[in-house]
Write a protein that holds these residues in place. Sequence first.
Motif, PDB file in Angstrom:
ATOM      1  N   GLU A  34     -17.803 -32.171  -3.462  1.00 24.05           N
ATOM      2  CA  GLU A  34     -18.813 -31.990  -2.421  1.00 24.05           C
ATOM      3  C   GLU A  34     -18.241 -32.320  -1.045  1.00 24.05           C
ATOM      4  OE1 GLU A  34     -22.845 -32.873  -5.062  1.00 24.05           O
ATOM      5  OE2 GLU A  34     -21.869 -34.517  -3.984  1.00 24.05           O
ATOM      6  N   ALA A  35     -17.444 -33.376  -0.964  1.00 27.10           N
ATOM      7  CA  ALA A  35     -16.814 -33.733   0.307  1.00 27.10           C
ATOM      8  C   ALA A  35     -15.787 -32.675   0.716  1.00 27.10           C
ATOM      9  CB  ALA A  35     -16.157 -35.105   0.200  1.00 27.10           C
ATOM     10  N   VAL A  91     -19.286 -29.451 -11.713  1.00 26.07           N
ATOM     11  CA  VAL A  91     -18.151 -28.907 -10.969  1.00 26.07           C
ATOM     12  C   VAL A  91     -17.966 -27.423 -11.291  1.00 26.07           C
ATOM     13  CG1 VAL A  91     -15.617 -28.945 -10.829  1.00 26.07           C
ATOM     14  CG2 VAL A  91     -16.920 -31.080 -10.631  1.00 26.07           C
ATOM     15  N   ILE A  92     -17.995 -27.075 -12.564  1.00 23.57           N
ATOM     16  CA  ILE A  92     -17.850 -25.672 -12.953  1.00 23.57           C
ATOM     17  C   ILE A  92     -18.916 -24.810 -12.275  1.00 23.57           C
ATOM     18  CG2 ILE A  92     -18.109 -24.057 -14.882  1.00 23.57           C
ATOM     19  CD1 ILE A  92     -16.779 -26.253 -16.636  1.00 23.57           C
ATOM     20  N   ASN A  93     -20.154 -25.285 -12.282  1.00 23.77           N
ATOM     21  CA  ASN A  93     -21.233 -24.469 -11.734  1.00 23.77           C
ATOM     22  C   ASN A  93     -21.192 -24.370 -10.216  1.00 23.77           C
ATOM     23  OD1 ASN A  93     -22.493 -23.578 -14.141  1.00 23.77           O
ATOM     24  ND2 ASN A  93     -23.302 -25.626 -14.449  1.00 23.77           N
ATOM     25  N   GLU A  94     -20.655 -25.376  -9.547  1.00 20.51           N
ATOM     26  CA  GLU A  94     -20.426 -25.255  -8.099  1.00 20.51           C
ATOM     27  C   GLU A  94     -19.420 -24.146  -7.819  1.00 20.51           C
ATOM     28  OE1 GLU A  94     -21.567 -26.573  -5.339  1.00 20.51           O
ATOM     29  OE2 GLU A  94     -22.975 -28.048  -6.146  1.00 20.51           O
ATOM     30  N   VAL A 121      -7.760 -32.640  -5.191  1.00 19.99           N
ATOM     31  CA  VAL A 121      -9.054 -32.965  -4.578  1.00 19.99           C
ATOM     32  C   VAL A 121      -9.672 -34.196  -5.216  1.00 19.99           C
ATOM     33  CG1 VAL A 121     -11.466 -32.183  -4.507  1.00 19.99           C
ATOM     34  CG2 VAL A 121      -9.650 -30.703  -3.650  1.00 19.99           C
ATOM     35  N   GLY A 122      -9.626 -34.289  -6.546  1.00 19.53           N
ATOM     36  CA  GLY A 122     -10.421 -35.302  -7.232  1.00 19.53           C
ATOM     37  C   GLY A 122      -9.673 -36.390  -7.947  1.00 19.53           C
ATOM     38  N   ASP A 163     -16.671 -40.445  -1.446  1.00 18.38           N
ATOM     39  CA  ASP A 163     -17.198 -41.696  -1.995  1.00 18.38           C
ATOM     40  C   ASP A 163     -16.427 -42.053  -3.277  1.00 18.38           C
ATOM     41  OD1 ASP A 163     -18.664 -43.871  -2.871  1.00 18.38           O
ATOM     42  OD2 ASP A 163     -20.613 -42.968  -2.431  1.00 18.38           O
ATOM     43  N   VAL A 164     -15.286 -42.675  -3.081  1.00 11.64           N
ATOM     44  CA  VAL A 164     -14.440 -43.049  -4.219  1.00 11.64           C
ATOM     45  C   VAL A 164     -15.175 -44.007  -5.150  1.00 11.64           C
ATOM     46  CG1 VAL A 164     -12.293 -44.175  -4.903  1.00 11.64           C
ATOM     47  CG2 VAL A 164     -12.328 -42.675  -2.903  1.00 11.64           C
TER      48      VAL A 164
END
Length: 257
Positions: free
Chosen positions: A17-18, A47-50, A193-194, A232-233
């Motif tokens: 999202e960030a 995540v997949i659906n985003e 990214v993640g 937001d870690v």
Amino acid sequence: MKIALFSDVHANLPALEAFFASIDQQKADAIYCLGDLVGYNIWPNEVINEMRQRKIPTIAGNYDYGVGRASDDCGCAYKTDEEKANGAVSISHTNQMVKDVERAYLRTLPAHLRVEFQLNKDKLTLLLVHGSPRRVNEYLFEDREEKSLLRIMQDADADIMCFGHTHKPYHRILPSVPDTPPHYRHAINIGSVGKPKDGDPRGCYVLLHISDQSGITGKDSIRVEFIRFEYDVEKAARAVEGSPLPQAFADALRLAR
């Protein structure tokens, strides 16, 4: 032209999202994802659906390939027995969480994407892979011998090769072989990214700048911009701690290791 490239989200929805908030400000002309949407956190379906909702062209990472086929092997290389045991928990839990529709989507992802530009007299080939053109789970670290990296790119007919998988960003410019016309190639690890592993917990992606002056004979004719962004870690780490996933995954997010 600005091409945005990102990889290795690994079910980290706050980071994704960030990333979207950051990339929406960049006004990129194109955007591609180099895989590994799932694994190591609790939001694989989200995540997949985003990604599906935004219709982002995406290739399969090794984790996507494994989970798409409900395999218990993610194709990861673990250094210790503890890491291997934690990895087994991760893919088992991910397989339990991922729903049928989302799993079917993972199976549709291509292995590679190739984009060819003809902006001037030079044809410029951009190859997008997850690990390498040879294997989805091959690790191309920054210290790879130049001859080896150049051979991989030559065999794949790639002038610019972008990849992820190691979660450690870098850009190497490879010169042409001696006694041949100038031909510069760019090997670009776009980071993660993640789940960064380079000591910086911020997410990372790349903006690739290409113009009508870009070509194979100009060493600096393309520009690679590494973008780091805050997310937001703690939210992502606490989500791991509230799940069956190992504490080591939460620690890794905080320490980027």
